[in-house]
Design a protein around this motif. Sequence first.
Motif, PDB file in Angstrom:
ATOM      1  N   PHE A 145       4.114  -8.765   5.925  1.00 13.30           N
ATOM      2  CA  PHE A 145       4.059  -7.304   5.881  1.00 13.30           C
ATOM      3  C   PHE A 145       4.320  -6.781   4.469  1.00 13.30           C
ATOM      4  CE2 PHE A 145       6.271  -3.125   6.847  1.00 13.30           C
ATOM      5  CZ  PHE A 145       5.078  -2.422   6.989  1.00 13.30           C
ATOM      6  N   LEU A 146       5.335  -7.311   3.814  1.00 14.14           N
ATOM      7  CA  LEU A 146       5.625  -6.879   2.442  1.00 14.14           C
ATOM      8  C   LEU A 146       4.411  -7.061   1.541  1.00 14.14           C
ATOM      9  CD1 LEU A 146       9.212  -8.389   1.946  1.00 14.14           C
ATOM     10  CD2 LEU A 146       8.627  -5.969   2.242  1.00 14.14           C
ATOM     11  N   HIS A 147       3.753  -8.196   1.667  1.00 13.09           N
ATOM     12  CA  HIS A 147       2.593  -8.504   0.838  1.00 13.09           C
ATOM     13  C   HIS A 147       1.414  -7.584   1.169  1.00 13.09           C
ATOM     14  CE1 HIS A 147      -0.310 -11.861  -0.764  1.00 13.09           C
ATOM     15  NE2 HIS A 147      -0.746 -10.651  -1.050  1.00 13.09           N
ATOM     16  N   MET A 148       1.017  -7.542   2.447  1.00 14.45           N
ATOM     17  CA  MET A 148      -0.175  -6.792   2.836  1.00 14.45           C
ATOM     18  C   MET A 148      -0.016  -5.291   2.607  1.00 14.45           C
ATOM     19  SD  MET A 148      -2.134  -6.685   6.512  1.00 14.45           S
ATOM     20  CE  MET A 148      -3.031  -8.217   6.294  1.00 14.45           C
ATOM     21  N   PHE A 149       1.099  -4.737   3.049  1.00 13.19           N
ATOM     22  CA  PHE A 149       1.330  -3.303   2.899  1.00 13.19           C
ATOM     23  C   PHE A 149       1.326  -2.910   1.428  1.00 13.19           C
ATOM     24  CE2 PHE A 149       3.892   0.499   2.455  1.00 13.19           C
ATOM     25  CZ  PHE A 149       3.550   1.281   3.556  1.00 13.19           C
ATOM     26  N   TYR A 172       0.020   0.252  -2.227  1.00 13.64           N
ATOM     27  CA  TYR A 172       0.469   0.452  -3.607  1.00 13.64           C
ATOM     28  C   TYR A 172      -0.419  -0.242  -4.639  1.00 13.64           C
ATOM     29  CZ  TYR A 172       4.677   2.138  -1.271  1.00 13.64           C
ATOM     30  OH  TYR A 172       5.555   2.827  -0.480  1.00 13.64           O
ATOM     31  N   LYS A 173      -1.462  -0.912  -4.161  1.00  6.69           N
ATOM     32  CA  LYS A 173      -2.443  -1.564  -5.051  1.00  6.69           C
ATOM     33  C   LYS A 173      -1.815  -2.633  -5.941  1.00  6.69           C
ATOM     34  CE  LYS A 173      -5.075   1.569  -3.298  1.00  6.69           C
ATOM     35  NZ  LYS A 173      -5.786   1.243  -2.029  1.00  6.69           N
ATOM     36  N   ILE A 174      -0.768  -3.286  -5.447  1.00 10.53           N
ATOM     37  CA  ILE A 174      -0.191  -4.418  -6.189  1.00 10.53           C
ATOM     38  C   ILE A 174      -1.065  -5.636  -5.911  1.00 10.53           C
ATOM     39  CG2 ILE A 174       1.848  -5.853  -6.540  1.00 10.53           C
ATOM     40  CD1 ILE A 174       3.562  -3.575  -5.461  1.00 10.53           C
ATOM     41  N   ASN A 222     -13.281   2.255  -1.984  1.00 12.45           N
ATOM     42  CA  ASN A 222     -12.967   1.217  -2.959  1.00 12.45           C
ATOM     43  C   ASN A 222     -14.280   0.638  -3.515  1.00 12.45           C
ATOM     44  OD1 ASN A 222     -13.874  -1.050  -1.379  1.00 12.45           O
ATOM     45  ND2 ASN A 222     -11.934  -1.047  -0.261  1.00 12.45           N
ATOM     46  N   GLU A 223     -14.180  -0.075  -4.616  1.00 10.65           N
ATOM     47  CA  GLU A 223     -15.373  -0.515  -5.341  1.00 10.65           C
ATOM     48  C   GLU A 223     -16.261  -1.426  -4.512  1.00 10.65           C
ATOM     49  OE1 GLU A 223     -16.565  -2.691  -9.592  1.00 10.65           O
ATOM     50  OE2 GLU A 223     -14.479  -2.124  -9.172  1.00 10.65           O
TER      51      GLU A 223
END
Length: 298
Positions: free
Chosen positions: A137-141, A146-148, A217-218
């Motif tokens: 969840f931390l990664h995907m969200f 936040y576009k990280i 998104n692109e």
Amino acid sequence: MKKWIYSFNKNIDDVKNPAVLLGNKGIGLNLMTGLGLPVPQGFTILTSLNHYFQKNKSFPIEFENELAENILKLEEISNCKFGSTTNPLLLSVRSGSQKSMPGMLDTILNIGFNKKVLKFYEKQDKSLFAWDTWRRFLHMFSHVVYKIEHFYFDEILDSYLLGAGLQFEKDLEVNDIEEICNQYLILIEERIGRPFPEDVDEQLVLSIKAVMESWFNERAIDYRRINEIPDDFGTAVNIQRMVFGNLDDESATGVVFSRNPQDGKKRLKGEYIIRSQGEDIVSGFKTPWVISNVDKSE
């Protein structure tokens, strides 16, 4: 009053051009629910809200009220509560246009997860599942909202595996994942200037906005241009109760077709991965097992 949301169990027979409003995925979920198939409960946010959001960069008040009402109905059906630390309801947020755009738009899973929910699952003797889900969840969200870039999370994971002398994610134990999550949280706070949001209502609203924004998104723009899909279609958003393919070794995620998509022959074809979630199989980063013995020999 204008409606922004249709539940999966709502009759849409009288809706003109339902694909325009609900998208193909929303229609499919509605039809399968109507047939009595075991579809995880949920609802579809109409494309009209996507158009409103793109124009105003905000949601109308009546949508926010309608969203709260539908979450309440979902809680009643599921006998769980969104934001509860004793009986949590976790959600997925997925896109759904009237034209298929596989892999082009964003998805966020496990919404409603936070440290308090993690502690709940630990008390249920599901620590590995809890920490694995928190990590995912931390990664995907953070990537979608936040576009990280994936690179930063992958670098943390790969560095930890290397330092611990481990080869695969599946080799990680609870204490390993806990350390990785702590590093994720530091990364996220450094990049966004605030701690990761643990308020579940904030998570849900940010997720809906991010999935809608992924329409522009692109890669999605390029895909529509190549396939001559109009930009003004917009996307619906499907909110659905989570089903956990990573719960234990008897759980899995997969994709299955009632016909072979390569030649149209009427035989079951599909793939699955044990103890994983949906993004593992669609990302292509993990090698799945095939369902049919015929495919094993090909």
